[in-house]
Scaffold this motif. Sequence first.
Motif, PDB file in Angstrom:
ATOM      1  N   UNK A  96       2.847   3.814  -0.866  1.00  0.00           N
ATOM      2  CA  UNK A  96       1.749   3.031  -1.421  1.00  0.00           C
ATOM      3  C   UNK A  96       1.133   2.103  -0.379  1.00  0.00           C
ATOM      4  N   UNK A  97       1.933   1.620   0.555  1.00  0.00           N
ATOM      5  CA  UNK A  97       1.424   0.784   1.644  1.00  0.00           C
ATOM      6  C   UNK A  97       0.411   1.569   2.479  1.00  0.00           C
ATOM      7  N   UNK A  98       0.764   2.793   2.845  1.00  0.00           N
ATOM      8  CA  UNK A  98      -0.133   3.631   3.641  1.00  0.00           C
ATOM      9  C   UNK A  98      -1.364   4.032   2.828  1.00  0.00           C
ATOM     10  N   UNK A  99      -1.144   4.405   1.572  1.00  0.00           N
ATOM     11  CA  UNK A  99      -2.265   4.759   0.693  1.00  0.00           C
ATOM     12  C   UNK A  99      -3.226   3.589   0.560  1.00  0.00           C
ATOM     13  N   UNK A 100      -2.679   2.386   0.392  1.00  0.00           N
ATOM     14  CA  UNK A 100      -3.512   1.199   0.243  1.00  0.00           C
ATOM     15  C   UNK A 100      -4.336   0.902   1.471  1.00  0.00           C
ATOM     16  N   UNK A 101      -3.740   1.095   2.648  1.00  0.00           N
ATOM     17  CA  UNK A 101      -4.483   0.872   3.892  1.00  0.00           C
ATOM     18  C   UNK A 101      -5.657   1.843   3.995  1.00  0.00           C
ATOM     19  N   UNK A 102      -5.432   3.108   3.661  1.00  0.00           N
ATOM     20  CA  UNK A 102      -6.491   4.116   3.729  1.00  0.00           C
ATOM     21  C   UNK A 102      -7.591   3.825   2.704  1.00  0.00           C
TER      22      UNK A 102
END
Length: 314
Positions: A270-276
């Motif tokens: 979710x951290x990576x998804x949120x950044x994108x």
Amino acid sequence: MYVKKSKNKYTGCMLGAAIGDALGKQNEGLSRKEIPHRVTDYGKTPERRPGGKLRAGQYTDDTEQMVILSQSLIECGRLDVDDFAGRIARWGAEAQLDPVRKSLIGPSSSVAIAQLNSGVSWKESGSDIPSCGSAMRVAPIGLFYKKLDDVESNAALSSLPTHNSKMAIAGAVAVAIGVRCALEDMDCSDIIKETGIRASKYDKGIAENIELSFVKRDAEPDKVFAELGTSYLVYETVPSAFYCFSRHFEEPEEAMIEAVNAGGDTDSIACITGALCGARHGVEAFPERWINGLENKEIIEHLAEMIFEASASV
């Protein structure tokens, strides 16, 4: 107007990563089937699980390491790996003394931090465990550097102090490139294509899985997450995040909820998804309740603004 829009996307990227981390920690370590209810907002993680001592809306080491990388970029005006490695080592030594924070540090980072603090050079300190620690923190590289060649080379370098396996480096490159391409408003297919090209230089398997995540974007999440995997291993975490991003490309809130409930290493996915998502859509990607409920949101917003200003001279 362009400057305002760009700054908004920088802030969205940084906030998105932290929000995803704080939301996702509630399901970390659970399989998809074990998740008791679909998480859509902050809540308290059960005591017995990772992050059980953290407050609702409080983020984990994923965001803490992103903050450290951001501070190093801002103060040095570039990626200075000596400086970044020193900061990671000091942060890790302090975190190891805190029972709550110690339990959140991943295996690769723990090994590397011990190496760094024993005097080993950052060129040799990185663990060869192919975990996602360098990918989950790398978004600021995609914000700071504008040219894709610079994003790629510096993302790879930023991985080395803690994660020196080719898979981990490929994962970091993929996320940083994805962030930069999203900032530039590229179509989803073009983002995936560019990400795959860059990541494949370091590990073709991760590149293929990221491309598969796009091909499977309309397939049911249960099947896709089972196929891609959702563990802390970078060749599972990063493609699963790109799947969430691709599946809900124009619906960032849905992309985040998909990632938070993927199972496995949900805070990192979710951290990576949120950044994108934040890089693509800006702050408006996220509901006000997520932004206002995030602990230390002012710190994240300030860092995003400083990176935006510093990047203007790069």
